[in-house]
Design an enzyme around this catalytic site. Structure first.
Site, short mmCIF file in Angstrom:
data_model
loop_
_atom_site.label_atom_id
_atom_site.label_comp_id
_atom_site.label_asym_id
_atom_site.label_seq_id
_atom_site.Cartn_x
_atom_site.Cartn_y
_atom_site.Cartn_z
N SER A 150 -25.03 86.42 -9.14
CA SER A 150 -26.18 86.59 -10.03
C SER A 150 -26.62 85.30 -10.71
O SER A 150 -25.98 84.26 -10.61
CB SER A 150 -25.86 87.64 -11.09
OG SER A 150 -24.76 87.23 -11.86
N GLU A 372 -14.47 91.59 -9.05
CA GLU A 372 -15.61 90.75 -9.39
C GLU A 372 -16.30 91.32 -10.62
O GLU A 372 -16.07 92.46 -11.01
CB GLU A 372 -16.60 90.69 -8.21
CG GLU A 372 -15.99 90.22 -6.89
CD GLU A 372 -15.47 88.79 -6.95
OE1 GLU A 372 -15.96 88.02 -7.78
OE2 GLU A 372 -14.57 88.46 -6.17
#
Length: 480
Positions: A150, A372
């Site tokens: 991201s 994650e």
């Protein structure tokens, strides 16, 4: 904690009037240019806050920034080679799969599609981010994110925010030290290259999203940039539950069909954590398997996803294992140059030695699970406590151990919504984006894709902005 310091890029000794004026302008610039996220505390789909940021860009050694940039295409190639090496993934994750149900379920899908027969020509698209921290004055690899990497969208705007702030502070002559950032354009360009390879003009790009998306601006910027670069390409957004409960299907040719649309590219912004597969009927796992079986180009494929696990990272650091991926000594040396100490915690003599080492000096190590998304790691005295509890327990093998990296400290003003700006000592983490497209026979595209910088208060263990633990930043390149 490190006592080495870097100097701020400009003086941050502002009087209260100047600080108030520049912070107010910076907040408004952020709000009006999309440096924003939805609030986790006061969520509304109709409102956003500016994302936490630091007021001025953070000094970063130019030589090390350029090293990380130059290394990214090799990192991309490494992940691609691992993802296309079934025996390497099988042997590396064998023990992890017995103790970590989430990784085991991912691997089960991987094995299923391998056994069903994956075409040698079937392409995958990787939009990766390799994260580094400075260890004194040299970059060391923290991790490689191969799914839902991201902040490419917002980071490009943070670069512009810091250029604006520097000009407002009468330091426009220093703008050349804030490097250009094309992260959003590069990653969206990668998805469009994959869309072109699929070669069906009416097909769409499918974004896999969370049920509630807090990092909405970053995601939407990708969608808008795709339309900007190619006005003929449509993006649709669905979550895993929707797809698993009848929202998608495969036709006889294994084309993925969603609401009548053929899907060319699947871009995962979700699917990396166990809590994203929580329905009792297992429909999210059904959706993931369906997508992996499809002809659509996955971004990432399940093999790229597995290649980014912490266990793979740890095994690569062991002597001789990089040589299983590359027969070029120069490539091996360049990659190994940025590795830090990584240790197995398998239930064997080597794992016992590593565990005891960390129990004796827990402050020197980070305990990492195969997860994650931020907020999962174990630090400080808790490292020893967790490892004592896991003595003799097979679950220990689901973790790896990493040396603590001790970056230099740097003072900055941290700006967060609904609070006064704070002058604090900070640590930074540099992320370099990469784009790769290829199949089992060849790499069709391999490029660097821009960068991001996240900064946290030096006493915080985690630095994830989406997790509420860090702030967005930009590198200000200096010669040390």
């Amino acid at each position: 904690m490190s006592t080495i310091r870097l100097e701020p890029c400009v003086s941050i000794d502002f009087d209260s009037s100047t600080l108030d004026e520049i912070v107010t302008k910076a907040k408004d610039w952020a709000l009006m240019h999309g440096v924003c996220m939805r609030s986790r505390q006061n969520f509304s789909p109709d409102s956003i806050n500016f994302a936490p940021f630091v007021l001025v860009p953070s000094a970063f050694p130019k030589k090390e920034f350029e090293k990380a940039i130059e290394l990214q295409t090799l990192v991309n190639e490494m992940i691609h080679q691992i993802a296309n090496n079934y025996e390497f993934l099988k042997s590396t994750l064998a023990i992890t799969n017995t103790v970590d149900p989430f990784t085991a379920q991912l691997f089960k899908i991987y094995t299923t599609v391998q056994e069903e027969g994956v075409s040698q020509e079937e392409c995958c698209c990787g939009l990766f981010r390799c994260d580094y921290m400075l260890d004194r004055d040299a970059v060391r690899q923290v991790e490689i994110n191969t799914i839902a990497s991201s902040f490419a969208g917002i980071s490009t705007r943070v670069t512009r925010l810091h250029r604006f702030v520097m000009q407002e502070l009468s330091h426009g002559d220093k703008l050349q030290q804030i490097p250009e950032n094309n992260a959003l354009e590069a990653l969206c360009g990668g998805m469009l290259k994959a869309w072109e390879i699929y070669n069906q003009p009416q097909a769409v790009i499918l974004f896999i999203i969370e049920e509630i998306t807090y990092n909405i601006c970053d995601q939407r910027f990708h969608e808008f940039e795709i339309r900007k670069q190619n006005p003929n390409v449509r993006v649709i957004r669905r979550n895993l539950t929707q797809l698993g409960r009848g929202g998608a299907s495969l036709d006889a040719e294994k084309k993925l069909i969603v609401d009548g649309h053929e899907v060319a590219v699947i871009y995962f912004r979700c699917g990396y954590a166990p809590d994203q597969y929580m329905s009792a009927d297992g429909c999210e796992w059904d959706a993931r398997l369906m997508m992996e079986r499809s002809k659509a180009i996955k971004c990432p494929s399940i093999s790229y996803h597995l290649a980014g696990t912490k266990k793979v990272q740890q095994v690569l650091a062991d002597p001789g294992n990089l040589e299983r991926i590359f027969d070029d000594p120069d490539k091996v040396a360049r990659l190994r140059d940025v590795f830090t100490g990584l240790y197995s915690l398998d239930l064997d003599e080597e794992g016992d030695r590593a565990a005891e080492m960390a129990i004796q000096n827990p402050e020197k190590y980070v305990l990492k699970p195969q997860r994650e998304g931020g907020g999962n790691n174990v630090y400080g005295e808790e490292v020893g406590e967790v490892l004592k509890k896991l003595k003799g327990n097979p679950e220990r093998a689901s973790y790896i151990l990493m040396d603590v990296i001790k970056p230099p400290l740097l003072q900055n003003w941290m700006v967060r919504p609904s609070t006064q700006p704070m002058r604090v000592d900070t640590l930074s983490e540099l992320g370099i984006f990469g784009v790769i497209i290829g199949n089992a026979k060849e790499i069709l595209h391999n490029s660097v894709g821009g960068h991001m910088l996240r900064t946290k208060i030096h006493t915080a263990n985690e630095g994830g902005v989406a997790a509420g633990l860090g702030a967005l930043d930009s590198p200000f390149l200096v010669d040390l």
